[in-house]
Scaffold this motif. Structure first.
Motif, PDB file in Angstrom:
ATOM      1  N   VAL A   1       1.593  27.205  -7.064  1.00 30.92           N
ATOM      2  CA  VAL A   1       2.902  26.578  -6.841  1.00 30.92           C
ATOM      3  C   VAL A   1       3.537  27.005  -5.515  1.00 30.92           C
ATOM      4  N   LEU A   2       3.530  28.269  -5.192  1.00 31.86           N
ATOM      5  CA  LEU A   2       4.222  28.720  -3.985  1.00 31.86           C
ATOM      6  C   LEU A   2       3.620  28.157  -2.694  1.00 31.86           C
ATOM      7  N   PRO A   3       2.305  28.213  -2.492  1.00 32.16           N
ATOM      8  CA  PRO A   3       1.761  27.627  -1.262  1.00 32.16           C
ATOM      9  C   PRO A   3       1.970  26.105  -1.182  1.00 32.16           C
ATOM     10  N   VAL A   4       1.782  25.408  -2.295  1.00 33.50           N
ATOM     11  CA  VAL A   4       1.955  23.956  -2.283  1.00 33.50           C
ATOM     12  C   VAL A   4       3.410  23.599  -2.002  1.00 33.50           C
ATOM     13  N   THR A   5       4.336  24.340  -2.586  1.00 31.94           N
ATOM     14  CA  THR A   5       5.756  24.096  -2.321  1.00 31.94           C
ATOM     15  C   THR A   5       6.075  24.329  -0.855  1.00 31.94           C
ATOM     16  N   ALA A   6       5.549  25.397  -0.280  1.00 29.67           N
ATOM     17  CA  ALA A   6       5.797  25.684   1.137  1.00 29.67           C
ATOM     18  C   ALA A   6       5.259  24.565   2.028  1.00 29.67           C
ATOM     19  N   VAL A   7       4.059  24.093   1.750  1.00 30.99           N
ATOM     20  CA  VAL A   7       3.466  23.018   2.546  1.00 30.99           C
ATOM     21  C   VAL A   7       4.294  21.739   2.412  1.00 30.99           C
ATOM     22  N   CYS A   8       4.700  21.412   1.193  1.00 27.66           N
ATOM     23  CA  CYS A   8       5.498  20.193   0.981  1.00 27.66           C
ATOM     24  C   CYS A   8       6.855  20.285   1.670  1.00 27.66           C
ATOM     25  N   LEU A   9       7.480  21.448   1.627  1.00 30.53           N
ATOM     26  CA  LEU A   9       8.762  21.613   2.320  1.00 30.53           C
ATOM     27  C   LEU A   9       8.599  21.476   3.827  1.00 30.53           C
ATOM     28  N   LEU A  10       7.550  22.073   4.366  1.00 30.54           N
ATOM     29  CA  LEU A  10       7.282  21.924   5.801  1.00 30.54           C
ATOM     30  C   LEU A  10       7.031  20.468   6.174  1.00 30.54           C
ATOM     31  N   TRP A  11       6.287  19.770   5.334  1.00 25.31           N
ATOM     32  CA  TRP A  11       5.999  18.365   5.563  1.00 25.31           C
ATOM     33  C   TRP A  11       7.299  17.552   5.543  1.00 25.31           C
ATOM     34  N   TYR A  12       8.164  17.815   4.564  1.00 23.87           N
ATOM     35  CA  TYR A  12       9.425  17.084   4.461  1.00 23.87           C
ATOM     36  C   TYR A  12      10.355  17.412   5.639  1.00 23.87           C
ATOM     37  N   ILE A  13      10.463  18.689   5.971  1.00 23.98           N
ATOM     38  CA  ILE A  13      11.326  19.096   7.095  1.00 23.98           C
ATOM     39  C   ILE A  13      10.818  18.484   8.400  1.00 23.98           C
ATOM     40  N   SER A  14       9.503  18.444   8.565  1.00 27.63           N
ATOM     41  CA  SER A  14       8.927  17.813   9.764  1.00 27.63           C
ATOM     42  C   SER A  14       9.321  16.345   9.853  1.00 27.63           C
ATOM     43  N   PHE A  15       9.262  15.662   8.720  1.00 29.99           N
ATOM     44  CA  PHE A  15       9.635  14.251   8.688  1.00 29.99           C
ATOM     45  C   PHE A  15      11.107  14.075   9.075  1.00 29.99           C
ATOM     46  N   VAL A  16      11.976  14.893   8.516  1.00 27.25           N
ATOM     47  CA  VAL A  16      13.408  14.795   8.817  1.00 27.25           C
ATOM     48  C   VAL A  16      13.664  15.115  10.291  1.00 27.25           C
ATOM     49  N   LEU A  17      13.019  16.152  10.807  1.00 28.95           N
ATOM     50  CA  LEU A  17      13.205  16.505  12.214  1.00 28.95           C
ATOM     51  C   LEU A  17      12.692  15.399  13.141  1.00 28.95           C
ATOM     52  N   LEU A  18      11.553  14.826  12.809  1.00 29.50           N
ATOM     53  CA  LEU A  18      11.040  13.718  13.614  1.00 29.50           C
ATOM     54  C   LEU A  18      12.009  12.538  13.587  1.00 29.50           C
ATOM     55  N   ALA A  19      12.542  12.252  12.416  1.00 27.20           N
ATOM     56  CA  ALA A  19      13.482  11.129  12.301  1.00 27.20           C
ATOM     57  C   ALA A  19      14.745  11.389  13.116  1.00 27.20           C
ATOM     58  N   GLY A  20      15.185  12.638  13.154  1.00 28.65           N
ATOM     59  CA  GLY A  20      16.415  12.970  13.868  1.00 28.65           C
ATOM     60  C   GLY A  20      16.243  13.165  15.358  1.00 28.65           C
ATOM     61  N   TYR A  21      15.138  13.771  15.749  1.00 33.56           N
ATOM     62  CA  TYR A  21      14.964  14.164  17.150  1.00 33.56           C
ATOM     63  C   TYR A  21      13.906  13.383  17.909  1.00 33.56           C
ATOM     64  N   ALA A  22      13.130  12.559  17.232  1.00 29.72           N
ATOM     65  CA  ALA A  22      12.108  11.754  17.917  1.00 29.72           C
ATOM     66  C   ALA A  22      12.155  10.304  17.431  1.00 29.72           C
ATOM     67  N   PRO A  23      13.318   9.681  17.537  1.00 27.78           N
ATOM     68  CA  PRO A  23      13.431   8.314  17.026  1.00 27.78           C
ATOM     69  C   PRO A  23      12.511   7.321  17.756  1.00 27.78           C
ATOM     70  N   ASP A  24      12.246   7.577  19.022  1.00 22.65           N
ATOM     71  CA  ASP A  24      11.341   6.681  19.749  1.00 22.65           C
ATOM     72  C   ASP A  24       9.928   6.740  19.186  1.00 22.65           C
ATOM     73  N   PHE A  25       9.477   7.950  18.848  1.00 20.62           N
ATOM     74  CA  PHE A  25       8.156   8.109  18.232  1.00 20.62           C
ATOM     75  C   PHE A  25       8.120   7.413  16.874  1.00 20.62           C
ATOM     76  N   MET A  26       9.159   7.626  16.068  1.00 17.99           N
ATOM     77  CA  MET A  26       9.202   7.043  14.726  1.00 17.99           C
ATOM     78  C   MET A  26       9.283   5.511  14.786  1.00 17.99           C
ATOM     79  N   ALA A  27       9.830   4.973  15.873  1.00 15.89           N
ATOM     80  CA  ALA A  27      10.009   3.526  15.991  1.00 15.89           C
ATOM     81  C   ALA A  27       8.786   2.816  16.572  1.00 15.89           C
ATOM     82  N   GLN A  28       7.763   3.566  16.942  1.00 17.98           N
ATOM     83  CA  GLN A  28       6.576   2.929  17.517  1.00 17.98           C
ATOM     84  C   GLN A  28       5.914   2.017  16.484  1.00 17.98           C
ATOM     85  N   PRO A  29       5.700   0.770  16.845  1.00 17.80           N
ATOM     86  CA  PRO A  29       5.062  -0.147  15.889  1.00 17.80           C
ATOM     87  C   PRO A  29       3.588   0.207  15.683  1.00 17.80           C
ATOM     88  N   VAL A  30       3.148   0.076  14.443  1.00 21.00           N
ATOM     89  CA  VAL A  30       1.751   0.316  14.100  1.00 21.00           C
ATOM     90  C   VAL A  30       1.056  -1.026  13.919  1.00 21.00           C
TER      91      VAL A  30
END
Length: 119
Positions: free
Chosen positions: A39-68
């Motif tokens: 539980v502890l390692p998986v929780t840490a990885v998931c939190l890092l993954w979620y925080i990364s997503f939030v930080l990317l959304a907040g600080y790299a909007p151009d990257f997040m807006a790139q069309p796929v």
């Protein structure tokens, strides 16, 4: 409030001493170690993954807006992968618990139900 099992008689007649004895047993300690080891390692990885997503959304909007493809951009794919991660982690934990945690928990519970405790 608190853990009434440690201060009161259990409905099956077991005393708090039996529960304390069980908690300090090697079998219970091993079970708790296995649970935390997953539980502890998986929780840490998931939190890092979620925080990364939030930080990317907040600080790299151009990257997040790139069309796929079409109207779908990187942000949408990463957001959907957050949902997928939740399901994957849940299925993985259920499988892990069924194989590694449930047999030990079942053995402890059966001993307690027979009012034997864990020695």
């Amino acid at each position: 409030m608190g853990n009434d099992a440690l201060t009161e008689e259990h409905s099956s007649g077991q005393t708090a001493a039996v529960f304390r004895e069980t908690q300090s047993s090697e079998e219970f300690t091993t079970l708790r170690r296995k649970h935390r080891g997953f539980v502890l390692p998986v929780t840490a990885v998931c939190l890092l993954w979620y925080i990364s997503f939030v930080l990317l959304a907040g600080y790299a909007p151009d990257f997040m807006a790139q069309p796929v493809f079409g109207s779908v951009n990187v942000g949408i794919l990463l957001g959907l992968s957050q949902v997928a991660t939740t399901f994957i982690v849940t299925m993985t934990y259920v499988s892990y618990a069924n194989r590694n945690l449930d047999p030990g928990a079942r053995a402890i519970r059966e001993r307690l139900e027979k009012n034997e405790g864990v020695r």
